[in-house]
Design a protein around this motif. Structure first.
Motif, PDB file in Angstrom:
ATOM      1  N   ASP A  74      -4.378   2.976  -5.951  1.00 42.29           N
ATOM      2  CA  ASP A  74      -4.748   3.572  -4.959  1.00 42.29           C
ATOM      3  C   ASP A  74      -3.865   2.630  -4.084  1.00 42.29           C
ATOM      4  N   VAL A  75      -3.933   2.845  -2.465  1.00 43.48           N
ATOM      5  CA  VAL A  75      -3.380   2.372  -1.559  1.00 43.48           C
ATOM      6  C   VAL A  75      -3.805   1.111  -0.757  1.00 43.48           C
ATOM      7  N   ILE A  76      -5.091   0.234  -1.493  1.00 44.77           N
ATOM      8  CA  ILE A  76      -5.744  -0.032  -0.538  1.00 44.77           C
ATOM      9  C   ILE A  76      -5.663  -1.510  -1.621  1.00 44.77           C
ATOM     10  N   THR A  77      -6.182  -1.662  -2.910  1.00 48.28           N
ATOM     11  CA  THR A  77      -5.991  -2.804  -4.036  1.00 48.28           C
ATOM     12  C   THR A  77      -5.043  -3.277  -3.456  1.00 48.28           C
ATOM     13  N   PRO A  78      -3.902  -3.306  -3.833  1.00 47.85           N
ATOM     14  CA  PRO A  78      -2.693  -4.011  -3.356  1.00 47.85           C
ATOM     15  C   PRO A  78      -2.696  -5.013  -2.942  1.00 47.85           C
ATOM     16  N   PHE A  79      -2.596  -4.220  -1.222  1.00 47.18           N
ATOM     17  CA  PHE A  79      -3.457  -5.133  -0.225  1.00 47.18           C
ATOM     18  C   PHE A  79      -4.732  -6.002  -0.235  1.00 47.18           C
ATOM     19  N   THR A  80      -5.364  -5.694  -0.528  1.00 44.45           N
ATOM     20  CA  THR A  80      -6.659  -6.452  -0.724  1.00 44.45           C
ATOM     21  C   THR A  80      -6.277  -7.440  -1.789  1.00 44.45           C
ATOM     22  N   LEU A 132      -3.412  -8.573  -2.631  1.00 42.28           N
ATOM     23  CA  LEU A 132      -2.353  -8.732  -2.675  1.00 42.28           C
ATOM     24  C   LEU A 132      -1.007  -9.226  -3.583  1.00 42.28           C
ATOM     25  N   ASN A 133      -1.359  -8.513  -4.187  1.00 42.52           N
ATOM     26  CA  ASN A 133      -0.421  -7.155  -5.993  1.00 42.52           C
ATOM     27  C   ASN A 133       0.676  -7.526  -4.982  1.00 42.52           C
ATOM     28  N   VAL A 134       1.544  -8.454  -4.968  1.00 45.70           N
ATOM     29  CA  VAL A 134       3.360  -7.884  -4.261  1.00 45.70           C
ATOM     30  C   VAL A 134       3.826  -6.959  -4.807  1.00 45.70           C
ATOM     31  N   LEU A 135       3.839  -6.844  -6.356  1.00 44.13           N
ATOM     32  CA  LEU A 135       5.020  -6.407  -6.730  1.00 44.13           C
ATOM     33  C   LEU A 135       4.748  -5.213  -6.912  1.00 44.13           C
ATOM     34  N   GLN A 136       3.311  -3.890  -6.580  1.00 49.35           N
ATOM     35  CA  GLN A 136       2.913  -2.747  -6.438  1.00 49.35           C
ATOM     36  C   GLN A 136       2.970  -2.534  -5.177  1.00 49.35           C
ATOM     37  N   ILE A 137       2.711  -3.561  -3.786  1.00 47.85           N
ATOM     38  CA  ILE A 137       3.288  -3.933  -2.130  1.00 47.85           C
ATOM     39  C   ILE A 137       4.979  -3.114  -2.407  1.00 47.85           C
ATOM     40  N   VAL A 138       5.714  -3.998  -2.742  1.00 48.68           N
ATOM     41  CA  VAL A 138       6.881  -3.762  -3.058  1.00 48.68           C
ATOM     42  C   VAL A 138       7.685  -2.784  -3.417  1.00 48.68           C
ATOM     43  N   PHE A 139       6.435  -1.672  -4.255  1.00 47.67           N
ATOM     44  CA  PHE A 139       6.771  -0.471  -5.177  1.00 47.67           C
ATOM     45  C   PHE A 139       6.864   0.389  -4.219  1.00 47.67           C
TER      46      PHE A 139
END
Length: 419
Positions: free
Chosen positions: A123-129, A131-138
């Motif tokens: 989902d689009v929320i979990t990477p930010f909560t 702090l999964n930087v790799l998924q945020i970069v993706f």
């Protein structure tokens, strides 16, 4: 001064057993790191998104991006080769007195399956909560490419993204100005907690990491700058020093990213290209954490556990260092990268527990090397592609970033008036 006073206060807290001072130093350092991390998730997302869309303003954008990634790989290979050579020459795990029983499995470990499947978020929320930087970069890459495809229709979103990015960078500048206090707290707490006794058991390993990073930072990088970019290496250190020293203290490539980009630009790299190369480097270019350190750590752990490594294992270490460096994520610590290396080699993950205690001491030099490499690679590409402003490079100095920011703001204010 923050570093010196931190060491003195840490020594006082440890020798005098002053518990309140230990707690105070811990709170000061941890709050500084928390403030840096607070902006990491949105900063990475909008920096990557804006950097991709800015490439349309650059001639030969695809060529520049390819050359950048190529130099990321070349310098990583050189760094891991140096790490392996030092490890084989010094045998850092021999004579430490440590045994496999001293280790312990980390709470989380990195595997190739997790690395590959973990790139795409659920989902689009979990990477930010989380702090999964790799998924945020993706997600940022996907959004940036989509914006390029939409063209003018995406302009409102791009304008908003640019404004949000500038807002985040301005707020982060306020945090960066607290770096002397953060330095005092982080270094002071490290001395008060670990002292010099712990380093004794890891003396060879600690020296190996620092020597390996120093060889890359003060040997390999200057040589490449002189031969490839045809510039004076001393000017590089004058211009890049604010970013290198902040990285040493904060132990965060992403937290240092605004300073890294600023010094890269003032060293003559075009802003449109720097805004692409630096954010990508801050999340994927880790010569200290993902090349030198895993190579030395694998040899160290193999010696403690009595495992013989062969030529094939060393090739695997080099492969993991080049391909898996994004797993390091530009945050403090390199545990995920280390577990990824160990699991690839079939070494016991309990070996990570042997290194966790000493990690903060090692991470300072590793991160400084990471950030130095993140500035060097855009300089190499710019020099080779003949887009480097050599006058700006030669004029760069080690003046504080705040002073540079003030001068740039003054210049921007006078340009419309002159026009």
């Amino acid at each position: 001064m923050g570093l010196v006073f931190g060491v003195l206060l840490g020594w006082v807290a440890r020798t005098g057993d002053v518990s309140w001072l230990v707690t105070t130093l811990d709170k000061i350092g941890s709050i500084f790191v928390q403030l840096l991390k607070l902006a990491v998730a949105p900063l990475v997302f909008f920096a990557i998104l804006v950097s991709i869309t800015n490439l349309r303003k650059v001639n030969n954008a695809a060529r520049l991006a390819t050359r950048t990634l190529l130099w990321f790989m070349i310098t990583s290979l050189i760094a891991v080769a140096i790490g392996l050579a030092i490890g084989l020459l010094t045998n850092p795990g021999a004579g430490t007195g440590l045994t496999p029983k001293d280790g312990g499995k980390p709470e989380s470990a990195g595997t190739w399956l997790d690395f590959l499947t973990g790139i795409v978020p659920t989902d689009v929320i979990t990477p930010f909560t989380e702090l999964n930087v790799l998924q945020i970069v993706f997600m940022a890459v996907v959004a940036g490419v989509a914006a390029l495809q939409l063209g003018d229709k995406a302009q409102p979103i791009l304008g908003l993204s640019q404004s949000v990015l500038e807002l985040l960078q301005k707020a982060l500048w306020w945090v960066i100005r607290l770096a002397p206090l953060g330095t005092l707290g982080l270094i002071g707490h490290a001395i008060a907690t670990y002292g010099w006794d712990l380093i004794g058991k890891y003396a060879t390993f600690t020296a190996d990491v620092y020597i390996g990073c120093a060889l890359v930072m003060f040997g390999v990088y200057p040589l490449l700058l002189a031969t490839v970019a045809k510039v004076n290496p001393l000017q590089f250190f004058r211009g890049a020093w604010p970013a290198i020293q902040l990285a040493f203290v904060s132990r965060s490539s992403v937290g240092t990213m605004p300073v890294t980009q600023r010094v890269t630009e003032r060293l003559g790299v075009p802003r449109e290209y720097a805004s692409f190369a630096v954010p990508f480097g801050a999340t994927t270019k880790m010569d200290g954490c993902a090349a030198i350190y895993p190579a030395l750590a694998a040899i160290f752990i193999a010696e403690i556990f009595g495992v013989n490594l062969g030529v094939g294992d060393y090739v695997l270490i080099a492969f993991v260092s080049v391909i898996g460096s994004a797993a390091t994520a530009g945050l403090t610590g390199a545990t995920v990268m280390l577990t990824l290396t160990l699991s690839t080699l079939g070494l016991p993950l309990e070996g990570v527990g042997l290194l966790l205690a000493i990690d903060p001491v090692l991470d300072m030099m590793r991160t400084a090397t990471n950030v130095a490499g993140q500035v060097v690679c855009p300089l190499l590409v710019s020099g080779r592609e003949d887009i480097l402003d050599r006058e700006a490079y030669n004029a760069a100095s080690a003046s504080p970033i705040d002073a540079v920011e003030a001068r740039d703001a003054e210049k921007q204010a006078t340009v419309p008036a002159a026009a």
